[in-house]
Design an enzyme around this catalytic site. Structure first.
Site, PDB file in Angstrom:
ATOM      1  N   SER A 238      18.566   6.821  25.873  1.00  0.00           N
ATOM      2  CA  SER A 238      18.981   7.123  27.391  1.00  0.00           C
ATOM      3  C   SER A 238      19.906   8.095  27.332  1.00  0.00           C
ATOM      4  O   SER A 238      20.777   8.568  26.310  1.00  0.00           O
ATOM      5  CB  SER A 238      19.239   5.780  28.180  1.00  0.00           C
ATOM      6  OG  SER A 238      20.430   5.328  27.461  1.00  0.00           O
ATOM      7  N   LYS A 239      20.648   8.341  28.510  1.00  0.00           N
ATOM      8  CA  LYS A 239      21.618   9.502  28.587  1.00  0.00           C
ATOM      9  C   LYS A 239      23.035   8.885  27.807  1.00  0.00           C
ATOM     10  O   LYS A 239      23.666   9.839  27.197  1.00  0.00           O
ATOM     11  CB  LYS A 239      21.978   9.726  29.932  1.00  0.00           C
ATOM     12  CG  LYS A 239      20.903  10.566  30.663  1.00  0.00           C
ATOM     13  CD  LYS A 239      21.430  10.752  32.119  1.00  0.00           C
ATOM     14  CE  LYS A 239      20.080  11.521  32.974  1.00  0.00           C
ATOM     15  NZ  LYS A 239      20.581  11.728  34.319  1.00  0.00           N
ATOM     16  N   ARG A 240      22.910   7.626  27.788  1.00  0.00           N
ATOM     17  CA  ARG A 240      24.247   7.124  27.066  1.00  0.00           C
ATOM     18  C   ARG A 240      24.288   7.398  25.721  1.00  0.00           C
ATOM     19  O   ARG A 240      25.321   7.201  25.105  1.00  0.00           O
ATOM     20  CB  ARG A 240      24.660   5.618  27.584  1.00  0.00           C
ATOM     21  CG  ARG A 240      23.392   4.607  26.984  1.00  0.00           C
ATOM     22  CD  ARG A 240      23.826   3.101  27.408  1.00  0.00           C
ATOM     23  NE  ARG A 240      22.911   2.248  26.757  1.00  0.00           N
ATOM     24  CZ  ARG A 240      22.924   1.892  25.538  1.00  0.00           C
ATOM     25  NH1 ARG A 240      24.182   1.984  24.765  1.00  0.00           N
ATOM     26  NH2 ARG A 240      22.037   0.890  25.081  1.00  0.00           N
ATOM     27  N   HIS A 241      23.163   7.650  25.128  1.00  0.00           N
ATOM     28  CA  HIS A 241      23.215   7.905  23.812  1.00  0.00           C
ATOM     29  C   HIS A 241      23.499   9.143  23.539  1.00  0.00           C
ATOM     30  O   HIS A 241      23.384   9.817  22.151  1.00  0.00           O
ATOM     31  CB  HIS A 241      21.642   7.858  23.212  1.00  0.00           C
ATOM     32  CG  HIS A 241      21.401   6.200  23.015  1.00  0.00           C
ATOM     33  ND1 HIS A 241      20.751   5.600  23.909  1.00  0.00           N
ATOM     34  CD2 HIS A 241      21.692   5.228  22.148  1.00  0.00           C
ATOM     35  CE1 HIS A 241      20.500   4.430  23.641  1.00  0.00           C
ATOM     36  NE2 HIS A 241      21.165   4.070  22.603  1.00  0.00           N
ATOM     37  N   GLY A 242      23.800  10.099  24.486  1.00  0.00           N
ATOM     38  CA  GLY A 242      24.021  11.572  24.203  1.00  0.00           C
ATOM     39  C   GLY A 242      22.889  12.495  24.849  1.00  0.00           C
ATOM     40  O   GLY A 242      22.494  12.303  25.842  1.00  0.00           O
TER      41      GLY A 242
END
Length: 469
Positions: A238-242
């Site tokens: 997801s976006k939180r992984h970069g």
């Protein structure tokens, strides 16, 4: 049978990593088989689809080099065709009008959930005769009640769904627009798609689509449902992984070759081989060799691949990608060496094109100040004599070749009877402003004679100021 695959994204956002891998697998299977690859934009979700998202998908595909043989097709431009098929199905009795209100359907769903039953339409309107009414209606597909849907998936092996688990799918909404599962079926049929490669989240759609295809007497494609991609921590990517957008990887300085090589290995393998040229990918790829298990994204491995391609690809090609980053970092390259020479000089140290661009600035622009640590260590009064002598020797040179430059530096060290490091390190700080650069002969050649000599003079002024401070 000629192989024909497709990539069919919904334009509700950027081209993400999972979609890019699906597109790559579809593209490779088509190329491996001498077939064709189709790009289709599934934009029936009019409220969420945007022109910007379409452009982002096309840009991402182009950057990765995933060229299409047909398309892009847009579902919103095919509504007449969908309507034609729905009318034929209503006439044939394989679809029917459902007049049930949203309230009734919602109440039915709530009751089924409370009873712990599977949520599905109960078929109230399935067998009623067509009535003349102004009531709004949807069109539902008359799914078979008996038997099961069986298919052999290239990744998941044999899959079977009982028809009793499937309800009568809505294929046309009350406003007359067709639904996703129906449009996909008609498109795959009309476009002659032989192999459908997509994410495992579509497995539950497949039996519904197969039943519609059978009702239309259309040929069935083969399916390959690919496992999801996980983040480094094991959670769904997801976006939180970069960076999860393909173009974000471009912006962060990755080459398309590195991302393609990484994505093809993120769920597929050929022995222990890690690095694949595009031609090797095409020749070796097989849908049946895709792994069933989810794959974890490993940024360190992607960086390693990126370093490999920066170092090994044609510097002229890498320079074309570097140019975008130079502009992005507002580095004016009009007064300096060719970018291909910068790539050759700096590739060994660069992890990304962002790094490469940032570390090349001193070849094109004057540095604002010396790196404090490097200057404190190397621009000391003891270095003054060496810098003055090497400046004289460089000024006298008519030949600004690497060989001549190396000789001038060596002669300076020999004449002063000191080690090369006592000439080289002060000289490196003088001409670059910092303590790291490619070999001095290469660095001096690329910076040029006039700039190099002027920068040595600036370093001597710095040393003189330290002496009097």
């Amino acid at each position: 049978m000629k192989v024909k695959t497709r990539f069919a994204p919904s334009p509700t956002g950027f081209l993400h990593v999972g979609g890019a891998r699906t597109a790559l697998y579809s593209w490779l299977h088509a190329k491996n088989s001498g077939g064709e690859f189709v790009l289709r934009i599934e934009d029936t979700d009019i409220a969420r689809s945007t022109p910007e998202a379409v452009e982002a998908i096309l840009e991402g595909m182009a950057w990765m080099g995933l060229t299409w043989d047909e398309g892009p097709y847009y579902q919103t431009k095919r509504f007449d065709r969908y309507k034609e098929i729905i009318d034929e199905m209503l006439t044939a009795g394989t679809a029917y009008k459902c007049y049930c209100s949203k309230e009734r359907v919602n109440t039915l769903r709530e009751e089924q959930e409370k009873a712990g039953e599977a949520v599905r339409y109960d078929g109230k309107c399935r067998d009623i005769e067509t009535v003349e009414t102004d009531l709004p209606y949807v069109v539902r597909f008359k799914n078979p009640k008996e038997g099961s849907v069986k298919f052999d998936d290239h990744v998941r092996d044999h899959i079977e769904f009982s028809n009793s688990e499937l309800d009568d799918l809505i294929i046309q909404r009350t406003d007359g627009t067709p639904t996703y599962n129906f449009c996909v079926v008609v498109d795959d049929w009309d476009m002659g798609i032989t192999h459908v490669v997509r994410g495992e989240d579509h497995i539950n759609n497949t039996p519904r689509q197969i039943n519609i295809l059978k009702a239309l007497n259309a040929p069935l494609p083969e399916y390959a449902h690919v496992a999801m991609i996980l983040g480094d921590d094991g959670a769904k990517l997801s976006k939180r992984h970069g960076a999860v957008s393909v173009m974000q990887y471009r912006d962060e300085g990755y080459l398309p070759e590195a991302l393609k090589n990484y994505l093809v290995r993120l769920g597929w393998s050929h022995g222990d081989q890690e690095i694949f040229s595009e031609q090797e990918m095409i020749e070796l790829f097989s849908l049946d060799a895709i792994n069933k298990a989810p794959s974890a994204f490993n940024t360190d491995k992607l960086i390693w691949l990126n370093q490999h391609y920066i170092k090994t690809l044609d510097p002229v090609y890498v320079a074309k990608h570097l140019e975008w980053h130079m502009e992005n970092q507002k580095i004016d390259t009009s007064n300096g060496p060719a970018l291909s020479e910068i790539v050759t000089a700096l590739a060994e140290r660069a992890k990304t094109l962002v790094d490469l661009a940032a570390s090349s600035r001193y070849f094109f622009e004057e540095y604002e100040e010396f790196d404090a640590t490097a200057a404190k260590k190397h621009l000391r009064p003891v270095a003054k004599e060496a810098l003055e002598l090497v400046q004289q020797k460089l000024t006298a040179l008519d030949d600004w070749s690497e060989t001549a430059l190396h000789t001038a530096i060596q002669d300076t060290a020999d004449q002063l009877e000191i080690g090369m490091g006592k000439v080289g390190m002060p000289l490196r700080v003088a001409i670059t402003g910092a303590g790291q650069s490619p070999s001095l002969d290469v660095t001096l050649r690329l910076i040029g004679k006039e700039r190099s000599i002027a920068r040595i003079g600036r370093a001597l002024e710095f040393i003189a100021a330290r002496e009097t401070a």
